[in-house]
Design an enzyme around this catalytic site. Structure first.
Site, short mmCIF file in Angstrom:
data_model
loop_
_atom_site.label_atom_id
_atom_site.label_comp_id
_atom_site.label_asym_id
_atom_site.label_seq_id
_atom_site.Cartn_x
_atom_site.Cartn_y
_atom_site.Cartn_z
CG ASP A 31 -0.11 -5.02 8.88
OD1 ASP A 31 -0.49 -4.26 7.98
OD2 ASP A 31 0.53 -4.64 9.90
CE LYS A 36 -3.66 -1.51 9.79
NZ LYS A 36 -2.73 -0.99 8.77
CD GLU A 152 -1.06 3.54 -4.75
OE1 GLU A 152 -0.48 4.34 -4.03
OE2 GLU A 152 -2.19 3.77 -5.26
CG LEU A 154 -4.96 1.49 -5.79
CD1 LEU A 154 -4.96 0.52 -4.61
CD2 LEU A 154 -5.77 0.92 -6.95
CB CYS A 264 -1.09 10.13 -2.46
SG CYS A 264 -1.49 8.49 -1.92
CE LYS A 267 3.06 8.95 0.92
NZ LYS A 267 3.69 8.20 -0.18
NE ARG A 331 -3.58 8.69 5.67
CZ ARG A 331 -3.23 7.52 5.10
NH1 ARG A 331 -2.01 7.03 5.28
NH2 ARG A 331 -4.09 6.88 4.33
#
Ligand code: UDX
Length: 437
Positions: A31, A36, A152, A154, A264, A267, A331
């Site tokens: 990253d 992080k 993904e 998830l 998700c 968006k 979010r």
């Protein structure tokens, strides 16, 4: 076993990278955010995801998983590079691919041998072709590469389980060579016969968007059925159960509520509509689901107003801020617009969430009054609104709760409370599609 570099340590990159290590690969998660990486190197996990810390610890201990902010070197040492950086929504609904494209350029500059460049992030249909062009033009060696799409699926709060035990693995590939390498990456799943869909890159990218958009449509559909159920005395739970007994429908994602949120569905639905428009294809059904989802927040506010018509100066307790249970993610949470609506109506809002309260104040509502317990939140409240289906809220003792309230008014926007108990203990209540049961 393959040498893998995962770029982006958000909940997709970190869960995927750790899961790939658990499959026996050697994985380095990178990253650009040094803080992080520092946290991860200390064994701390920057996101809330049940089971992730144990999985990370196990694979770090087995020396299959490491962390680095040196993306150049990590790319040079890897055979397969997963792009797992954010693809946030732009103003007009278009997915913002700047981070993805920047990473592709970095990979191109470090292409010192044959590599597979795999998009794990949700990227619009056609991105694979775009990345092919970028890497082709930016690479500084004649090393070959293949672009692969491996979306993904998830869900936050169950991402570890979803990665280790997926319903299917989707591989969008352009060559047999890439297909073989990717099957090796996912060997344990391949061996235990997890369904593998191997197709071309555009189909793989489309599978991700079509899947998420369909789930969003399902949610908006059951929310509208619930809204009618309230008017005609039907019980949406029974309706959904009977619908779900039809194998073509399935009972999943037929839980009405305040509307979908998260990083998700909002968006991805907008991005799919946008992609359609770019190709003169109107996604009217998905657009309708987007519209219905926005409306659903107001449906919950209307229920609150039905119980408490005059909110000026009144106290409203909001229980649940996360966009869904078992996550600290706020979010696109319905709680944001609903709290804003309550504030506009002059209510004094007190809010509680087991883990997402700090994020809500940090990202959206710094002035929000948050409390440390349910009882503290509901003390003196003229109305309680449940917005997230936390288990501790499912277990609310309605009899013991009532004396703490100034007025016995509850909006259960997740249908987690017993209608019989709400009646037995004398509450004025509204829920979503079961209010006249
Ligand atoms: C979703 C997809 O499920 C996952 O496959 C994809 O990879 C990422 O997006 P996520 O957004 O984490 O996962 O959560 P999910 O459990 O799908 O819920 C999304 C939203 O829909 C939440 O706000 C949830 O409360 C809402 N929801 C879900 C409903 O309102 N009703 C339902 O029946 C299911």
């Amino acid at each position: 076993m393959r040498k893998i570099c995962v770029i982006g340590t958000g909940y997709v990159g970190l869960v995927s990278g750790t899961g790939l290590a658990d499959f026996g690969n050697h994985v380095i998660c990178c990253d650009i955010d040094q803080s992080k990486i520092d946290l991860l190197k200390k064994g701390e996990i920057p996101i809330y995801e049940p089971g992730l810390k144990e999985l990370v610890d196990r694979n770090v201990k087995a020396k299959r998983l490491t962390f680095s902010s040196d993306i150049d070197t990590s790319v040079r040492d890897a055979e397969v590079i997963f792009i797992a950086v954010g693809t946030p929504m732009g103003d007009n609904g278009e997915a913002d691919l700047r981070a993805v494209e920047a990473v592709a350029k970095t990979i191109a500059k470090n292409l010192n041998s044959y590599k597979i460049i795999c998009t794990k992030s949700t990227v619009p249909v056609g991105t694979g072709a775009r990345l092919q062009e970028i890497v082709e033009s930016e690479k500084e060696s004649d090393a070959e590469f293949d672009i692969v799409s491996n979306p993904e699926f998830l869900r936050e709060g169950s991402a570890v389980k979803d990665f280790l035990l997926p319903d299917r693995v989707v591989l969008g590939v352009n060559s047999k060579r890439a297909e073989e390498v990717m099957k090796d990456v996912y060997r344990p799943l391949f061996i235990n016969e997890t369904p593998m869909v191997v197709t071309n890159v555009p189909s793989s990218e489309m599978i991700k968007y079509a899947s998420n958009a369909f789930l969003a449509v399902k949610i908006s559909f059951i929310n509208e059925v619930a809204n009618l159920a309230d008017k005609v005395g039907a019980d949406v739970h029974t309706v959904a159960r009977a619908m779900g007994l039809d194998g073509r429908i399935s009972s999943k994602f037929l839980h009405p509520g305040p509307g979908y949120g998260g990083s998700c569905f909002p968006k991805d639905t907008e991005a799919l509509v946008y992609t359609g428009e770019q190709h003169d294809v109107q996604f009217q059904v998905v657009q309708a689901a987007i519209n219905a989802n926005k409306t659903q927040r107001n449906v919950i506010l209307d229920k609150a107003t039905e119980l408490l018509p005059e909110m000026e100066g009144k106290t409203v307790a909001v229980l649940g801020l996360a966009f869904k249970a078992n996550t600290d993610d706020v979010r696109d949470t319905p709680a944001l617009e609903i709290i804003q609506g309550l504030n506009e109506a002059g209510a004094n809002v007190k809010a509680y969430d087991p883990i997402a309260a700090e994020n809500m104040k940090k990202f959206f509502l710094p002035e929000l009054t948050t409390c440390k317990s349910v009882i503290e939140t509901v003390e003196g409240a003229d109305l309680v609104i449940i917005l997230t289906e936390w288990n501790e809220l499912r277990g609310l003792g309605l009899k013991d709760l009532k004396p703490h309230l100034n007025a016995p008014n509850i909006v259960d926007a997740r249908n987690i409370l017993s209608v019989d108990q709400l009646k037995e203990f004398g509450y004025n209540y509204r829920n979503v599609g079961r209010s006249n049961v």
